[in-house]
Design an enzyme around this catalytic site. Structure first.
Site, PDB file in Angstrom:
ATOM      1  N   SER A 102       0.819  -1.217   0.000  1.00 50.42           N
ATOM      2  CA  SER A 102       0.000   0.000   0.000  1.00 50.42           C
ATOM      3  C   SER A 102       0.847   1.259   0.000  1.00 50.42           C
ATOM      4  O   SER A 102       0.281   2.356  -0.146  1.00 50.42           O
ATOM      5  CB  SER A 102      -0.979   0.007   1.176  1.00 50.42           C
ATOM      6  OG  SER A 102      -0.525  -0.752   2.247  1.00 50.42           O
ATOM      7  N   GLU A 120      -6.779  -0.669  -6.790  1.00 45.99           N
ATOM      8  CA  GLU A 120      -5.882   0.312  -7.403  1.00 45.99           C
ATOM      9  C   GLU A 120      -4.761  -0.479  -8.064  1.00 45.99           C
ATOM     10  O   GLU A 120      -3.916  -1.039  -7.373  1.00 45.99           O
ATOM     11  CB  GLU A 120      -5.267   1.222  -6.329  1.00 45.99           C
ATOM     12  CG  GLU A 120      -6.027   2.476  -6.027  1.00 45.99           C
ATOM     13  CD  GLU A 120      -5.260   3.370  -5.026  1.00 45.99           C
ATOM     14  OE1 GLU A 120      -5.613   4.538  -4.930  1.00 45.99           O
ATOM     15  OE2 GLU A 120      -4.337   2.911  -4.334  1.00 45.99           O
ATOM     16  N   ASN A 166      -4.783   6.470  -0.474  1.00 47.11           N
ATOM     17  CA  ASN A 166      -4.116   6.682   0.820  1.00 47.11           C
ATOM     18  C   ASN A 166      -3.310   7.972   0.831  1.00 47.11           C
ATOM     19  O   ASN A 166      -3.182   8.613   1.868  1.00 47.11           O
ATOM     20  CB  ASN A 166      -3.210   5.491   1.155  1.00 47.11           C
ATOM     21  CG  ASN A 166      -4.022   4.267   1.564  1.00 47.11           C
ATOM     22  OD1 ASN A 166      -5.151   4.387   2.029  1.00 47.11           O
ATOM     23  ND2 ASN A 166      -3.460   3.089   1.381  1.00 47.11           N
TER      24      ASN A 166
HETATM   25  P1  NAD Z   1      -0.378  -9.716   7.567  1.00 47.80           P
HETATM   26  O1  NAD Z   1       0.721  -9.533   8.526  1.00 47.80           O
HETATM   27  O2  NAD Z   1      -1.746  -9.975   8.044  1.00 47.80           O
HETATM   28  O3  NAD Z   1      -0.005 -10.897   6.582  1.00 47.80           O
HETATM   29  C1  NAD Z   1       1.261 -11.108   6.010  1.00 47.80           C
HETATM   30  C2  NAD Z   1       1.454 -12.601   5.854  1.00 47.80           C
HETATM   31  O4  NAD Z   1       2.548 -12.828   4.981  1.00 47.80           O
HETATM   32  C3  NAD Z   1       1.771 -13.321   7.163  1.00 47.80           C
HETATM   33  O5  NAD Z   1       0.811 -14.333   7.372  1.00 47.80           O
HETATM   34  C4  NAD Z   1       3.174 -13.896   6.944  1.00 47.80           C
HETATM   35  O6  NAD Z   1       3.338 -15.151   7.545  1.00 47.80           O
HETATM   36  C5  NAD Z   1       3.229 -13.988   5.437  1.00 47.80           C
HETATM   37  N1  NAD Z   1       4.601 -13.946   4.887  1.00 47.80           N
HETATM   38  C6  NAD Z   1       5.579 -13.103   5.170  1.00 47.80           C
HETATM   39  N2  NAD Z   1       6.674 -13.387   4.430  1.00 47.80           N
HETATM   40  C7  NAD Z   1       6.378 -14.443   3.660  1.00 47.80           C
HETATM   41  C8  NAD Z   1       7.082 -15.211   2.700  1.00 47.80           C
HETATM   42  N3  NAD Z   1       8.357 -14.949   2.401  1.00 47.80           N
HETATM   43  N4  NAD Z   1       6.452 -16.235   2.102  1.00 47.80           N
HETATM   44  C9  NAD Z   1       5.184 -16.519   2.405  1.00 47.80           C
HETATM   45  N5  NAD Z   1       4.463 -15.826   3.311  1.00 47.80           N
HETATM   46  C10 NAD Z   1       5.046 -14.806   3.937  1.00 47.80           C
HETATM   47  O7  NAD Z   1      -0.337  -8.406   6.631  1.00 47.80           O
HETATM   48  P2  NAD Z   1      -1.497  -7.836   5.709  1.00 47.80           P
HETATM   49  O8  NAD Z   1      -2.269  -6.844   6.480  1.00 47.80           O
HETATM   50  O9  NAD Z   1      -2.195  -8.940   5.047  1.00 47.80           O
HETATM   51  O10 NAD Z   1      -0.656  -7.007   4.643  1.00 47.80           O
HETATM   52  C11 NAD Z   1       0.009  -7.635   3.568  1.00 47.80           C
HETATM   53  C12 NAD Z   1       0.316  -6.596   2.514  1.00 47.80           C
HETATM   54  O11 NAD Z   1      -0.873  -5.961   2.099  1.00 47.80           O
HETATM   55  C13 NAD Z   1       1.230  -5.475   2.972  1.00 47.80           C
HETATM   56  O12 NAD Z   1       2.063  -5.100   1.910  1.00 47.80           O
HETATM   57  C14 NAD Z   1       0.256  -4.363   3.289  1.00 47.80           C
HETATM   58  O13 NAD Z   1       0.816  -3.078   3.198  1.00 47.80           O
HETATM   59  C15 NAD Z   1      -0.762  -4.566   2.214  1.00 47.80           C
HETATM   60  N6  NAD Z   1      -2.078  -4.001   2.488  1.00 47.80           N
HETATM   61  C16 NAD Z   1      -2.653  -4.119   3.714  1.00 47.80           C
HETATM   62  C17 NAD Z   1      -3.919  -3.599   3.932  1.00 47.80           C
HETATM   63  C18 NAD Z   1      -4.582  -3.749   5.267  1.00 47.80           C
HETATM   64  O14 NAD Z   1      -5.566  -3.052   5.525  1.00 47.80           O
HETATM   65  N7  NAD Z   1      -4.139  -4.637   6.131  1.00 47.80           N
HETATM   66  C19 NAD Z   1      -4.600  -2.966   2.891  1.00 47.80           C
HETATM   67  C20 NAD Z   1      -3.997  -2.886   1.638  1.00 47.80           C
HETATM   68  C21 NAD Z   1      -2.749  -3.412   1.440  1.00 47.80           C
END
Ligand code: NAD
Length: 694
Positions: free
Chosen positions: A408, A441, A479
């Site tokens: 994001s 997006e 954002n």
């Molecule tokens: P999260 O922490 O809930 O999930 C991340 C997951 O990725 C974890 O379960 C972790 O075990 C896994 N992971 C990490 N490294 C890994 C690897 N090398 N191989 C396989 N799995 C791996 O985080 P999230 O909230 O789901 O966010 C993930 C992405 O989405 C980030 O880039 C975040 O900025 C983006 N994002 C988040 C939101 C939100 O509201 N949470 C909204 C839009 C975008």
């Protein structure tokens, strides 16, 4: 006879076919063709007429591009007069959809037959007006005012089988619709059908107080919006005044609402959601790459939601996680989410089983990625982690496979630099909860190729999303703009507001949730971590977080929450705010609702203009569509750039300049684009129209 309505005869049953595919809108030529067809059928001695549509559906309703232009006869009521005055019976035969004016046409007929899964509805309320051709008077006469109001006030279509049960579809036809409808009409020649306008059986004895109670329930969900109230008022006329007077009432409401700002905003978004899919500069032959299997890296909050979206739309998807434990946790969350939907009755057990089977998981990164046709990465938001993952993806994925990131905030170009295929790296920024939110997006990196962009676009559409293509920058469009509002929230709290004052103004404007309540939902520790990483401070927000108030997850944040997660004002928060203000020697004052609204919206508009100057968004409409579909912005306000036009850009410029001065926030200095448009008397809408013409 025009090609727009084709006339065929089967003995004494005539068929008039609406022929303006794909959706047969009721443009002038169709109305004229129907009128001529009815007259010809009468002259030809027909005993029954079947109305049917070519293409995807019976009829999608009025031709909205004719709105606001001088009306060309015949009108729809002229056509209905010919139908209602016909000496035999007229039967509408519905497939696909009959919506708006299309359903009103069918309601004016003596009878309606349909295929079982056809959709019927009056969605006018969603465009900001009321049905304008008798729908609010005829439908209550067929199914009763309360049932009709539920359909008309919500605007949601229902299945023909349900309409049959309610009583406004006379028969469900299996097999070929035209043959079935002609046979049904022939079998019913000579039988007496009472036209809706002449019926009183379902409206007689309607209790006004009972009706008003139903309406009060329906209107609870449509805060701030005028058209649902108009619909309720029009339907009310169906049982309080004679039919002709009811039509007059409906027409008055239609004319007032259609000319109003809310309807203009809703139509702006309706057309805008089509417009954003036309990507400027995209070559016509830019082909998307076929996707048979999606692989999602990371099964956390976002990865799980993205994977569910794919399975919801029939796409086989595999989640890759780091450990078996994380994987099972991620899959279980998806299953639990679907199970809640089954329990609520909105998903069948069979459909759930199908989705569950499409969603698999693995901890074998290389082996799974090798089978992917598209990869979407959703691991932790950390550049080093993302680069490692992309370097690995690049080696494991087949050549030609697109690698997308759900980041994001991070630079798509830097992520792409970790691969040998930067032309196949794009951003696909989903919004939380990703299985629900419609906005996607898509982010174009400096090297992203058209086929990669086309793949992200087409795949997004396929899994029910609305993809909007934006450029690569910190926070992308949504954002980044929202981020410019945050400092003003902080300042308003210091200068005199409490959280509820701010949320109340934004919610009255129509936002699903004000910014502080939203913060509590997302978690205040996230913002605090971002501030720490960037070396910025927000004295009030920092003081709140310092008390361990992280939002709903800790039971308190800007508000306190009871066991049912009801938001309650906490005097402790006021004390913290007053304390910080005193320490900073800020003299608090009463701040008007108008000032609150302007100080929250104008910084976003200004940043939106900067985003347009930079070409990060192609057109003002892209920004508006992003806010409506991803940020809980009320569609009837048309989005931030539409709102700015309604304020007048000269006004916007002057106010921005004034607030930049009074708040010392340099971000509020009007951008060059706003200065230019204000000086020229221009608007964002005109700028968008010019872009479209170019
Ligand atoms: P999260 O922490 O809930 O999930 C991340 C997951 O990725 C974890 O379960 C972790 O075990 C896994 N992971 C990490 N490294 C890994 C690897 N090398 N191989 C396989 N799995 C791996 O985080 P999230 O909230 O789901 O966010 C993930 C992405 O989405 C980030 O880039 C975040 O900025 C983006 N994002 C988040 C939101 C939100 O509201 N949470 C909204 C839009 C975008």
């Amino acid at each position: 006879m025009s090609d727009f309505v084709q006339h065929a005869t089967h003995g004494d049953v005539h068929v008039l076919r609406l022929n303006n595919p794909p959706v047969n809108t009721l443009r002038t030529e169709i109305r004229a063709g129907l009128l001529a067809g009815m007259n010809a059928a009468k002259a030809g001695g027909a005993k029954a007429v079947v109305l049917i549509g070519t293409g995807r559906m019976f009829c999608a309703g009025a031709e909205m591009t004719e709105f606001g232009k001088p009306r060309v006869p015949p009108s729809l009521p002229d056509v209905f007069d010919a139908i209602e005055g016909f000496p035999g019976i007229v039967v509408a035969a519905i497939h696909g959809s009959a919506l708006g004016g299309g359903l009103e046409l069918a309601l004016a007929c003596h009878a309606r037959v349909a295929v079982a899964d056809a959709q019927v509805g009056l969605p006018e309320v969603k465009r900001g007006f009321v049905p304008g051709a008798g729908g609010t008077q005829r439908l209550p006469r067929m199914i009763g005012p309360e049932a009709a109001a539920k359909i008309i006030v919500s605007g949601d279509p229902i299945k023909a089988s349900e309409a049959h049960r309610l009583g406004f579809v006379d028969a469900i036809i299996a097999g070929d619709l035209e043959a079935g409808a002609v046979a049904w009409a022939r079998a019913n020649i000579g039988k007496s059908f009472t036209l809706a306008r002449n019926r009183t059986d379902r409206i007689a004895g309607q209790d006004a107080a009972a009706y008003d109670a139903v309406i009060a329930g329906l209107l609870k969900r449509t805060r701030g919006q005028e058209s649902p109230k108009g619909c309720a008022e029009a339907v009310r006329a169906s049982f309080t005044v004679p039919f002709e007077d009811g039509l007059k009432k409906e027409r008055e409401l239609f004319s007032t609402l259609v000319a109003g700002e809310q309807s203009k905003a809703l139509r702006h978004i309706f057309f805008g959601e089509r417009e954003v899919l036309r990507i400027p500069g995209m070559p016509a032959d830019a082909k998307s790459l076929p996707v048979e299997r999606l692989v999602v890296i990371g099964g956390g909050t976002m990865g799980g939601g993205i994977a569910m979206s794919a399975a919801n739309f029939g796409v086989p998807v595999t989640i890759v996680e780091m450990s078996e434990e994380a994987l099972q946790k991620g899959l279980a969350r998806c299953h639990a989410n679907w199970e809640r939907t089954v329990a609520s009755g909105r998903l069948s057990q069979a459909e759930y089983e199908k989705r569950k089977a499409l969603l698999t998981g693995s901890t074998d990164f290389e082996g799974t990625v090798a089978k992917a046709d598209l990869v979407i990465e959703a691991v932790f938001e950390n550049m080093e982690v993302k680069k490692q993952v992309f370097a690995r993806l690049d080696k494991a994925a087949r050549p030609g496979v697109v690698l997308a990131s759900n980041t994001s905030t991070l630079s798509i170009d830097e992520i792409a630099s970790a691969t040998s295929r930067p032309e196949l790296v794009v951003g696909m920024h989903f919004f939380s909860p990703a299985n629900v939110m419609r906005l996607l997006e898509n982010v174009r990196g400096a090297k992203s190729s058209w086929p990669a962009i086309a793949t992200a676009t087409e795949f997004g559409k396929r899994i029910g999303k609305l993809p909007v293509l934006v450029g690569n920058c910190d926070g992308f469009v949504g954002n980044r703009m929202t981020g410019k509002r945050t400092p003003q929230v902080e300042k308003l709290l210091l200068e005199g507001c409490l959280p509820a004052d701010i949320d109340k103004v934004m919610e009255a404007y129509g936002m699903a949730m004000g910014p502080l309540a939203t913060g509590d939902l997302a978690g205040l520790d996230i913002g605090a971590a971002v501030r720490k990483a960037r070396g910025t401070v927000a004295p009030v927000a920092d003081a709140i977080v310092a008390q361990g108030r992280f939002g709903q997850k800790t039971g308190k944040g800007w508000y306190m929450y009871d066991e049912k997660r009801n938001r309650l004002v906490d005097p402790e928060v006021e004390r913290i705010i007053l304390d910080v203000a005193e320490k900073m020697q800020v003299r608090r004052r009463k701040i008007s609702d108008e000032e609150i609204l302007e100080r929250l919206l104008l910084p976003m508009v200004n940043e939106g203009a900067r985003i347009l100057e930079e070409g990060v968004a192609y057109r003002p409409i892209d920004i508006d569509v992003i806010f409506i579909n991803g940020f809980g912005w009320p569609a009837f306000r048309g989005g931030p750039m539409f709102w700015a036009d309604t304020q007048g850009l000269k006004n916007v410029r002057d106010k921005l300049a004034r607030y930049a001065e009074s708040t010392g926030d340099a971000n509020l200095k009007p951008t060059a684009l706003i200065e230019k448009l204000a000086a020229e008397g221009g608007t964002f809408a005109a700028m968008g129209a010019a872009a479209k013409a170019a």
